[in-house]
Design a protein around this motif. Structure first.
Motif, mmCIF file in Angstrom:
data_model
loop_
_atom_site.group_PDB
_atom_site.id
_atom_site.type_symbol
_atom_site.label_atom_id
_atom_site.label_comp_id
_atom_site.label_asym_id
_atom_site.label_seq_id
_atom_site.Cartn_x
_atom_site.Cartn_y
_atom_site.Cartn_z
ATOM 1 N N HIS A 84 -57.148 8.797 -16.372
ATOM 2 C CA HIS A 84 -58.625 9.075 -16.364
ATOM 3 C C HIS A 84 -58.763 10.514 -15.433
ATOM 4 C CE1 HIS A 84 -59.897 5.212 -17.537
ATOM 5 N NE2 HIS A 84 -58.885 4.729 -16.865
ATOM 6 N N LEU A 85 -59.995 11.277 -15.693
ATOM 7 C CA LEU A 85 -60.176 12.246 -15.031
ATOM 8 C C LEU A 85 -61.600 12.209 -14.273
ATOM 9 C CD1 LEU A 85 -59.232 15.204 -14.281
ATOM 10 C CD2 LEU A 85 -60.001 16.061 -16.644
ATOM 11 N N SER A 86 -61.764 12.641 -13.203
ATOM 12 C CA SER A 86 -63.255 12.403 -12.539
ATOM 13 C C SER A 86 -64.087 13.497 -13.084
ATOM 14 C CB SER A 86 -62.993 12.456 -10.995
ATOM 15 O OG SER A 86 -62.758 13.658 -10.771
ATOM 16 N N PRO A 87 -65.300 13.340 -12.773
ATOM 17 C CA PRO A 87 -66.290 14.465 -13.412
ATOM 18 C C PRO A 87 -65.766 15.634 -12.571
ATOM 19 C CG PRO A 87 -67.595 12.412 -12.758
ATOM 20 C CD PRO A 87 -66.225 12.359 -12.440
ATOM 21 N N ALA A 88 -66.003 16.947 -12.986
ATOM 22 C CA ALA A 88 -65.652 18.215 -12.606
ATOM 23 C C ALA A 88 -64.047 18.286 -12.428
ATOM 24 C CB ALA A 88 -66.280 18.487 -11.422
ATOM 25 N N ARG A 117 -59.426 -2.860 -15.990
ATOM 26 C CA ARG A 117 -60.003 -2.107 -17.018
ATOM 27 C C ARG A 117 -61.497 -1.434 -16.428
ATOM 28 N NH1 ARG A 117 -60.069 -7.224 -17.719
ATOM 29 N NH2 ARG A 117 -61.418 -8.379 -18.813
ATOM 30 N N ALA A 118 -62.071 -0.791 -17.017
ATOM 31 C CA ALA A 118 -63.331 -0.195 -16.655
ATOM 32 C C ALA A 118 -63.246 0.745 -15.502
ATOM 33 C CB ALA A 118 -64.496 -1.526 -16.317
ATOM 34 N N ILE A 119 -62.483 1.610 -15.736
ATOM 35 C CA ILE A 119 -61.954 2.579 -14.550
ATOM 36 C C ILE A 119 -63.087 3.593 -14.787
ATOM 37 C CG2 ILE A 119 -60.205 4.013 -13.439
ATOM 38 C CD1 ILE A 119 -58.099 1.795 -14.842
ATOM 39 N N SER A 120 -63.646 4.186 -13.581
ATOM 40 C CA SER A 120 -64.271 5.179 -13.640
ATOM 41 C C SER A 120 -64.680 6.035 -12.272
ATOM 42 C CB SER A 120 -65.995 4.928 -14.031
ATOM 43 O OG SER A 120 -66.884 6.045 -14.293
ATOM 44 N N PHE A 121 -65.191 7.250 -12.064
ATOM 45 C CA PHE A 121 -65.516 7.695 -10.940
ATOM 46 C C PHE A 121 -67.056 7.678 -10.576
ATOM 47 C CE2 PHE A 121 -61.290 9.121 -11.831
ATOM 48 C CZ PHE A 121 -60.808 9.217 -10.608
ATOM 49 N N SER A 122 -67.401 7.860 -9.614
ATOM 50 C CA SER A 122 -69.083 7.932 -9.195
ATOM 51 C C SER A 122 -69.233 9.378 -9.639
ATOM 52 C CB SER A 122 -69.400 7.800 -7.647
ATOM 53 O OG SER A 122 -68.460 8.547 -6.942
ATOM 54 N N PRO A 123 -70.518 9.680 -10.182
ATOM 55 C CA PRO A 123 -70.808 11.126 -10.396
ATOM 56 C C PRO A 123 -70.596 12.109 -9.440
ATOM 57 C CG PRO A 123 -72.592 9.341 -11.216
ATOM 58 C CD PRO A 123 -71.541 8.634 -10.104
ATOM 59 N N ASP A 124 -70.371 11.789 -8.261
ATOM 60 C CA ASP A 124 -70.486 12.698 -7.170
ATOM 61 C C ASP A 124 -69.104 12.849 -6.587
ATOM 62 O OD1 ASP A 124 -69.969 10.468 -5.823
ATOM 63 O OD2 ASP A 124 -71.798 10.847 -4.389
ATOM 64 N N ASN A 125 -68.002 12.135 -7.330
ATOM 65 C CA ASN A 125 -66.497 12.168 -6.951
ATOM 66 C C ASN A 125 -66.324 11.558 -5.586
ATOM 67 O OD1 ASN A 125 -65.303 13.229 -9.295
ATOM 68 N ND2 ASN A 125 -66.099 15.241 -8.628
ATOM 69 N N ALA A 126 -67.114 10.728 -5.410
ATOM 70 C CA ALA A 126 -67.151 10.122 -3.851
ATOM 71 C C ALA A 126 -66.048 8.915 -3.970
ATOM 72 C CB ALA A 126 -68.253 9.863 -3.409
#
Length: 167
Positions: A84-88, A117-126
């Motif tokens: 996975h790659l975070s926003p920005a 599963r369901a791996i993600s980052f918060s939109p602010d990369n925090a």
């Protein structure tokens, strides 16, 4: 703003190896990624990370600005897949056990849990967010939050009625 819509790995041009990947962009252009292995886009598609075939480096490509930067540190595909790659494009999740890599500083931190599963980052990369299933009926399921700045693990319990296998 330009973003990746899809990755193509078909032999579109005669004589070109099928391993040449292409990114279909929102503006209709297609970018050849001749040196890319296993590209992973950000959730909104404005960045893509991949292993560079020529030297094994992890690189992050900014599709809007057209810039490519290598992640500091020694990398190889033996470290495991890019997941996975975070926003920005700031953080990448690599390998198993999962490691979070700061793509600017090269700092690496192994997660204190294994996401299912369901791996993600918060939109602010925090925060890094993951779903962890105990694989045992009657045991709790967790949504795990990992604070990327402070390297703190925060655990949240999901009641049984929200489990995917709940009756």
């Amino acid at each position: 703003m330009v973003f990746a819509r899809y990755v193509v790995n078909l032999c579109l041009e005669e004589g070109e190896p099928c391993t040449v990947l292409r990114l279909g962009l929102s503006d209709g252009r297609v970018i050849r990624l001749a040196d890319a292995v296993v590209p992973v886009p950000t959730p909104h598609g404005s960045y893509v990370a991949y292993y560079r075939r020529s030297d094994g480096a992890v690189v992050v490509r900014d599709l809007t600005a057209g810039k490519v930067r290598a992640v500091p540190g020694g990398w190889s595909r033996a470290a495991g897949p890019l997941r996975h790659l975070s926003p920005a494009g700031r953080y990448a999740v690599v390998g198993s056990p999962c490691q979070v890599v700061d793509t600017i500083s090269g700092e690496v931190h192994t997660l204190p849990f294994t996401p299912d599963r369901a791996i993600s980052f918060s939109p602010d990369n925090a925060y890094f967010v993951a779903y962890v299933d105990s694989q045992t009926v009657g045991k709790p399921v967790y949504v795990r939050l990992w604070d990327l700045a402070d390297r703190l693990d925060v655990v949240s319990y999901l009641p049984r009625k929200y489990r995917h296998d709940a009756a």
